[in-house]
Design a protein around this motif. Structure first.
Motif, PDB file in Angstrom:
ATOM      1  N   LEU A   1      37.795  56.875  50.793  1.00 25.25           N
ATOM      2  CA  LEU A   1      36.572  56.674  50.020  1.00 25.25           C
ATOM      3  C   LEU A   1      35.791  57.975  49.897  1.00 25.25           C
ATOM      4  O   LEU A   1      35.890  58.852  50.772  1.00 25.25           O
ATOM      5  CB  LEU A   1      35.690  55.616  50.681  1.00 25.25           C
TER       6      LEU A   1
ATOM      7  N   GLU B   1      43.651  54.624  50.406  1.00 28.48           N
ATOM      8  CA  GLU B   1      42.880  55.635  49.693  1.00 28.48           C
ATOM      9  C   GLU B   1      41.594  55.963  50.452  1.00 28.48           C
ATOM     10  O   GLU B   1      40.939  55.075  51.009  1.00 28.48           O
ATOM     11  CB  GLU B   1      42.537  55.141  48.292  1.00 28.48           C
TER      12      GLU B   1
ATOM     13  N   ARG C   1      26.298  56.744  43.736  1.00 26.54           N
ATOM     14  CA  ARG C   1      27.021  55.920  42.757  1.00 26.54           C
ATOM     15  C   ARG C   1      26.408  54.538  42.626  1.00 26.54           C
ATOM     16  O   ARG C   1      26.287  53.996  41.524  1.00 26.54           O
ATOM     17  CB  ARG C   1      28.488  55.813  43.170  1.00 26.54           C
TER      18      ARG C   1
ATOM     19  N   GLU D   1      34.196  44.183  45.715  1.00 30.76           N
ATOM     20  CA  GLU D   1      34.780  44.063  44.376  1.00 30.76           C
ATOM     21  C   GLU D   1      35.322  45.404  43.903  1.00 30.76           C
ATOM     22  O   GLU D   1      36.377  45.474  43.257  1.00 30.76           O
ATOM     23  CB  GLU D   1      33.734  43.526  43.407  1.00 30.76           C
ATOM     24  N   ALA D   2      34.612  46.487  44.239  1.00 25.39           N
ATOM     25  CA  ALA D   2      35.071  47.820  43.855  1.00 25.39           C
ATOM     26  C   ALA D   2      36.362  48.185  44.579  1.00 25.39           C
ATOM     27  O   ALA D   2      37.249  48.831  44.004  1.00 25.39           O
ATOM     28  CB  ALA D   2      33.982  48.855  44.155  1.00 25.39           C
TER      29      ALA D   2
ATOM     30  N   ASP E   1      38.687  46.184  45.378  1.00 24.47           N
ATOM     31  CA  ASP E   1      39.777  45.453  44.727  1.00 24.47           C
ATOM     32  C   ASP E   1      40.177  46.069  43.398  1.00 24.47           C
ATOM     33  O   ASP E   1      41.356  46.059  43.026  1.00 24.47           O
ATOM     34  CB  ASP E   1      39.380  43.985  44.509  1.00 24.47           C
ATOM     35  N   SER E   2      39.196  46.618  42.686  1.00 23.22           N
ATOM     36  CA  SER E   2      39.470  47.067  41.317  1.00 23.22           C
ATOM     37  C   SER E   2      39.672  48.570  41.185  1.00 23.22           C
ATOM     38  O   SER E   2      40.431  49.027  40.319  1.00 23.22           O
ATOM     39  CB  SER E   2      38.332  46.631  40.389  1.00 23.22           C
ATOM     40  N   ASP E   3      39.020  49.351  42.047  1.00 22.20           N
ATOM     41  CA  ASP E   3      39.007  50.804  41.840  1.00 22.20           C
ATOM     42  C   ASP E   3      39.765  51.607  42.888  1.00 22.20           C
ATOM     43  O   ASP E   3      39.969  52.813  42.711  1.00 22.20           O
ATOM     44  CB  ASP E   3      37.562  51.321  41.800  1.00 22.20           C
ATOM     45  N   PHE E   4      40.160  50.970  43.982  1.00 18.13           N
ATOM     46  CA  PHE E   4      40.799  51.705  45.070  1.00 18.13           C
ATOM     47  C   PHE E   4      42.108  51.024  45.476  1.00 18.13           C
ATOM     48  O   PHE E   4      42.285  49.824  45.271  1.00 18.13           O
ATOM     49  CB  PHE E   4      39.877  51.792  46.292  1.00 18.13           C
ATOM     50  N   SER E   5      42.989  51.796  46.066  1.00 18.71           N
ATOM     51  CA  SER E   5      44.257  51.261  46.563  1.00 18.71           C
ATOM     52  C   SER E   5      44.298  51.387  48.077  1.00 18.71           C
ATOM     53  O   SER E   5      43.520  52.141  48.683  1.00 18.71           O
ATOM     54  CB  SER E   5      45.441  51.998  45.938  1.00 18.71           C
TER      55      SER E   5
END
Length: 255
Positions: free
Chosen positions: A35, A33, A44, A23-24, A26-30
């Motif tokens: 990690l 990118e 985290r 889910e992260a 999908d929402s926080d990374f492109s």
């Protein structure tokens, strides 16, 4: 009815973390990118690094992440859509940019399992053709094709003893033989060092191993062991028996 043992087993912690990480992504990374490192990610999400590593390995297996040499772990792009034909016209590499490209040809003994399928003596040398498949600018598969001398009786010993020229000669003679069909098996494996280098993977990375046996009137004419990148390829089989690699973004998001 009582509760079965399977129903009482709790979901592993790394599996729950995998869902959270997905889910992260999908929402926080492109796509592409990098990690954060494992220590920062573990902090985290409040988990042990061993748990995090298991979750990352699972996401890599599912094609959501890629481990790249000298770069780190990145968000993977959508899987590459490539048609992998089994037709004879592909033996010589064809004119397509996405055809199998001959790299090398040597004469060596085949692995015991391959020799058994070829029904040849374990010490009998065979032609070993190495080919690479490039699609959309990236290497997606590496193949070792084992061809006994009996399948290419007209092959001249005077020609180049090795290299891509020799490989094309073996493939050309195999094409002339005429094939009656093939069967395949697919299994999950780990990238060997030589395959990993050619596919820009790390040794031990998950791969899909497709073993194909080609038939002629005289029996088994050749055996192919092809290694596909598990992070970029989804293998599907059509009614025609042809093997395709395709991608459906919606299916990946739903999985």
């Amino acid at each position: 009815m009582g509760t079965t043992q399977l129903e009482s087993v709790q979901e592993p912690k790394y599996w729950h973390l995998k869902t959270v990480l997905s889910e992260a992504l999908d929402s926080d990374f492109s796509v592409g990118e990098i990690l954060p490192n494992e220590r920062d990610l573990a902090a985290r999400f409040g988990v042990a690094r061993a748990t995090l590593r298991q979750a990352l390995e699972q996401l890599e297996l599912e094609g959501r992440l890629q481990r790249r040499r000298g770069v780190g772990t990145t968000v993977a792009p959508p899987r590459v859509g490539v048609a992998v034909a089994a037709a004879q016209h592909d033996w010589a590499g064809g004119g397509s940019d996405e055809a199998w490209q001959p790299v090398e040809c040597t004469v060596a003994t085949a692995p015991a399992a391959v020799a058994a399928v070829l029904e040849c003596d374990a010490e009998e040398p065979v032609h070993v053709v190495r080919r690479i498949r490039v699609a959309h600018g990236q290497s997606v598969a590496a193949e070792l094709l084992y061809v006994p001398s009996s399948s290419v009786p007209e092959l001249s010993a005077i020609e180049a003893p090795s290299g891509p020229t020799r490989a094309r000669s073996v493939l050309r003679e195999l094409h002339r033989l005429g094939l009656d069909g093939q069967d395949r098996s697919v299994e999950l494996g780990s990238a060997r060092a030589d395959d990993a280098k050619e596919l820009d993977r790390l040794p031990g990375a998950p791969v899909l191993v497709v073993t194909t046996r080609y038939f002629a009137a005289s029996g088994t004419a050749a055996v192919s062991v092809a290694t596909y990148r598990a992070d970029t390829c989804r293998l599907t089989f059509g009614d025609s028996g042809a093997l395709e690699i395709s991608h459906d973004e919606q299916e990946r998001q739903a999985s």
